[in-house]
Design a protein around this motif. Structure first.
Motif, PDB file in Angstrom:
ATOM      1  N   MET A  48       9.022  -1.402   6.487  1.00  0.00           N
ATOM      2  CA  MET A  48       9.174  -0.538   5.305  1.00  0.00           C
ATOM      3  C   MET A  48       9.213  -1.360   4.025  1.00  0.00           C
ATOM      4  O   MET A  48       8.582  -0.996   3.027  1.00  0.00           O
ATOM      5  N   ASP A  49       9.920  -2.490   4.044  1.00  0.00           N
ATOM      6  CA  ASP A  49       9.964  -3.356   2.859  1.00  0.00           C
ATOM      7  C   ASP A  49       8.582  -3.948   2.564  1.00  0.00           C
ATOM      8  O   ASP A  49       8.173  -4.055   1.401  1.00  0.00           O
ATOM      9  N   PHE A  50       7.869  -4.334   3.612  1.00  0.00           N
ATOM     10  CA  PHE A  50       6.503  -4.846   3.478  1.00  0.00           C
ATOM     11  C   PHE A  50       5.593  -3.776   2.879  1.00  0.00           C
ATOM     12  O   PHE A  50       4.904  -3.995   1.877  1.00  0.00           O
ATOM     13  N   LYS A  51       5.627  -2.584   3.481  1.00  0.00           N
ATOM     14  CA  LYS A  51       4.791  -1.476   3.020  1.00  0.00           C
ATOM     15  C   LYS A  51       5.125  -1.101   1.579  1.00  0.00           C
ATOM     16  O   LYS A  51       4.230  -0.904   0.757  1.00  0.00           O
ATOM     17  N   ASN A  52       6.401  -1.034   1.245  1.00  0.00           N
ATOM     18  CA  ASN A  52       6.811  -0.667  -0.117  1.00  0.00           C
ATOM     19  C   ASN A  52       6.395  -1.718  -1.144  1.00  0.00           C
ATOM     20  O   ASN A  52       6.083  -1.379  -2.284  1.00  0.00           O
ATOM     21  N   ALA A  53       6.370  -2.981  -0.749  1.00  0.00           N
ATOM     22  CA  ALA A  53       5.890  -4.031  -1.656  1.00  0.00           C
ATOM     23  C   ALA A  53       4.389  -3.866  -1.913  1.00  0.00           C
ATOM     24  O   ALA A  53       3.922  -4.082  -3.029  1.00  0.00           O
TER      25      ALA A  53
ATOM     26  N   VAL B 169       2.870  -0.988  -1.933  1.00  0.00           N
ATOM     27  CA  VAL B 169       2.782   0.195  -2.798  1.00  0.00           C
ATOM     28  C   VAL B 169       2.853  -0.209  -4.274  1.00  0.00           C
ATOM     29  O   VAL B 169       2.135   0.332  -5.107  1.00  0.00           O
ATOM     30  N   VAL B 170       3.719  -1.171  -4.585  1.00  0.00           N
ATOM     31  CA  VAL B 170       3.896  -1.587  -5.985  1.00  0.00           C
ATOM     32  C   VAL B 170       3.110  -2.861  -6.317  1.00  0.00           C
ATOM     33  O   VAL B 170       3.354  -3.491  -7.339  1.00  0.00           O
ATOM     34  N   ASP B 171       2.172  -3.225  -5.441  1.00  0.00           N
ATOM     35  CA  ASP B 171       1.283  -4.368  -5.666  1.00  0.00           C
ATOM     36  C   ASP B 171       2.020  -5.698  -5.807  1.00  0.00           C
ATOM     37  O   ASP B 171       1.603  -6.573  -6.565  1.00  0.00           O
ATOM     38  N   ASP B 172       3.100  -5.892  -5.058  1.00  0.00           N
ATOM     39  CA  ASP B 172       3.894  -7.120  -5.136  1.00  0.00           C
ATOM     40  C   ASP B 172       3.556  -8.029  -3.944  1.00  0.00           C
ATOM     41  O   ASP B 172       4.170  -7.945  -2.877  1.00  0.00           O
ATOM     42  N   PHE B 173       2.578  -8.884  -4.138  1.00  0.00           N
ATOM     43  CA  PHE B 173       2.091  -9.769  -3.078  1.00  0.00           C
ATOM     44  C   PHE B 173       3.191 -10.677  -2.531  1.00  0.00           C
ATOM     45  O   PHE B 173       3.349 -10.808  -1.317  1.00  0.00           O
ATOM     46  N   ASP B 174       3.955 -11.322  -3.419  1.00  0.00           N
ATOM     47  CA  ASP B 174       4.984 -12.262  -2.973  1.00  0.00           C
ATOM     48  C   ASP B 174       6.049 -11.580  -2.114  1.00  0.00           C
ATOM     49  O   ASP B 174       6.444 -12.100  -1.069  1.00  0.00           O
ATOM     50  N   LYS B 175       6.514 -10.432  -2.552  1.00  0.00           N
ATOM     51  CA  LYS B 175       7.526  -9.700  -1.786  1.00  0.00           C
ATOM     52  C   LYS B 175       6.946  -9.223  -0.454  1.00  0.00           C
ATOM     53  O   LYS B 175       7.607  -9.314   0.583  1.00  0.00           O
ATOM     54  N   ALA B 176       5.717  -8.763  -0.465  1.00  0.00           N
ATOM     55  CA  ALA B 176       5.065  -8.329   0.782  1.00  0.00           C
ATOM     56  C   ALA B 176       4.966  -9.499   1.762  1.00  0.00           C
ATOM     57  O   ALA B 176       5.242  -9.340   2.955  1.00  0.00           O
ATOM     58  N   GLN B 177       4.612 -10.672   1.262  1.00  0.00           N
ATOM     59  CA  GLN B 177       4.527 -11.863   2.115  1.00  0.00           C
ATOM     60  C   GLN B 177       5.879 -12.208   2.730  1.00  0.00           C
ATOM     61  O   GLN B 177       5.949 -12.566   3.904  1.00  0.00           O
TER      62      GLN B 177
ATOM     63  N   LYS C 124      -4.315 -14.460   2.098  1.00  0.00           N
ATOM     64  CA  LYS C 124      -4.332 -15.232   0.851  1.00  0.00           C
ATOM     65  C   LYS C 124      -4.175 -14.345  -0.379  1.00  0.00           C
ATOM     66  O   LYS C 124      -3.970 -14.840  -1.483  1.00  0.00           O
ATOM     67  N   ASN C 125      -4.294 -13.029  -0.188  1.00  0.00           N
ATOM     68  CA  ASN C 125      -4.165 -12.110  -1.314  1.00  0.00           C
ATOM     69  C   ASN C 125      -3.676 -10.745  -0.813  1.00  0.00           C
ATOM     70  O   ASN C 125      -3.594 -10.512   0.393  1.00  0.00           O
ATOM     71  N   ILE C 126      -3.406  -9.871  -1.733  1.00  0.00           N
ATOM     72  CA  ILE C 126      -2.824  -8.574  -1.374  1.00  0.00           C
ATOM     73  C   ILE C 126      -3.800  -7.704  -0.585  1.00  0.00           C
ATOM     74  O   ILE C 126      -3.384  -6.937   0.294  1.00  0.00           O
ATOM     75  N   GLU C 127      -5.084  -7.836  -0.827  1.00  0.00           N
ATOM     76  CA  GLU C 127      -6.068  -7.037  -0.082  1.00  0.00           C
ATOM     77  C   GLU C 127      -6.089  -7.439   1.395  1.00  0.00           C
ATOM     78  O   GLU C 127      -6.230  -6.581   2.267  1.00  0.00           O
ATOM     79  N   GLU C 128      -5.946  -8.725   1.672  1.00  0.00           N
ATOM     80  CA  GLU C 128      -5.887  -9.178   3.066  1.00  0.00           C
ATOM     81  C   GLU C 128      -4.604  -8.680   3.731  1.00  0.00           C
ATOM     82  O   GLU C 128      -4.617  -8.311   4.910  1.00  0.00           O
TER      83      GLU C 128
ATOM     84  N   LEU D  91      -2.142  -4.271   7.520  1.00  0.00           N
ATOM     85  CA  LEU D  91      -1.228  -3.139   7.684  1.00  0.00           C
ATOM     86  C   LEU D  91      -1.738  -2.134   8.709  1.00  0.00           C
ATOM     87  O   LEU D  91      -0.955  -1.542   9.449  1.00  0.00           O
ATOM     88  N   LEU D  92      -3.046  -1.957   8.792  1.00  0.00           N
ATOM     89  CA  LEU D  92      -3.645  -0.972   9.691  1.00  0.00           C
ATOM     90  C   LEU D  92      -3.223  -1.204  11.148  1.00  0.00           C
ATOM     91  O   LEU D  92      -2.671  -0.305  11.795  1.00  0.00           O
ATOM     92  N   LEU D  93      -3.461  -2.398  11.679  1.00  0.00           N
ATOM     93  CA  LEU D  93      -3.137  -2.682  13.080  1.00  0.00           C
ATOM     94  C   LEU D  93      -1.626  -2.777  13.295  1.00  0.00           C
ATOM     95  O   LEU D  93      -1.110  -2.324  14.324  1.00  0.00           O
ATOM     96  N   ILE D  94      -0.915  -3.335  12.343  1.00  0.00           N
ATOM     97  CA  ILE D  94       0.550  -3.401  12.463  1.00  0.00           C
ATOM     98  C   ILE D  94       1.114  -1.995  12.579  1.00  0.00           C
ATOM     99  O   ILE D  94       1.967  -1.721  13.427  1.00  0.00           O
TER     100      ILE D  94
END
Length: 173
Positions: free
Chosen positions: A40-45, A47-55, A99-103, A108-111
């Motif tokens: 959920m934290d990954f997905k929410n990051a 949502v707000v385009d926060d690459f570092d937090k998503a990582q 290496k980026n938010i698009e990757e 996210l799809l398979l996870i």
């Protein structure tokens, strides 16, 4: 006296077996709760385009997948779990190399697919979860994600298309 002793031994063995099952159930519930929380934290990051937090959150998610006893030694349904676990490992490896938010969004799809399977197969009763879907994601093939809210907040497009999608179903408590 002999019958009493045998009955007592049987009772003690039965109690030990129930306690072991409860311990495994508790460990399993904790494991799934950690995975869902980090997801959920990954997905929410995203949502707000926060690459570092998503990582950071996918790293914690990945660590739980790779190191938890429940993911590595699940004897109850080993064959089914082994396939599921291997797909999850592949997904988190892909996410870890992003290496980026698009990757990250692509991973996210398979996870999501594997986490939904885990929730459905193993049960999760902490709170309701919603399976949501965006028809535009994944090169217009569509993609799902999990949410703790019915409100749409699209992780595949972030702020570009924040509300694109719909709730497909609820995974009940």
């Amino acid at each position: 006296m002999k019958t009493y002793l045998i009955a007592l031994i049987a009772l003690l063995m039965s109690t030990a077996s129930v306690q072991a099952q409860d311990k495994n159930k508790h460990a399993h519930d904790d494991h799934l709760s950690i995975l869902i929380s980090e997801y959920m934290d990954f997905k929410n990051a995203l949502v707000v385009d926060d690459f570092d937090k998503a990582q950071r959150h996918i790293s914690k998610f990945s660590k739980e997948v790779k190191s938890n006893y429940e993911m590595n030694e699940h004897n109850e349904h080993q064959k089914k779990h082994g396939t599921h676990h291997q797909k999850m490992l592949t997904a988190v490896e892909s996410a870890s190399e992003a290496k980026n938010i698009e990757e990250l969004r692509s991973s996210l799809l398979l996870i999501t697919e594997e986490l939904v399977k885990a929730v459905e197969n193993q049960g999760y009763d902490k709170n309701a979860l919603y399976v949501q879907f965006c028809p535009m994601a994944n090169n217009r093939q569509g993609a799902k994600w999990l949410s703790e809210s019915e409100k749409i907040a699209n992780p595949y497009f972030g702020q570009k298309m924040h509300k694109c999608g719909s709730t497909v179903r609820e995974i009940n408590k």
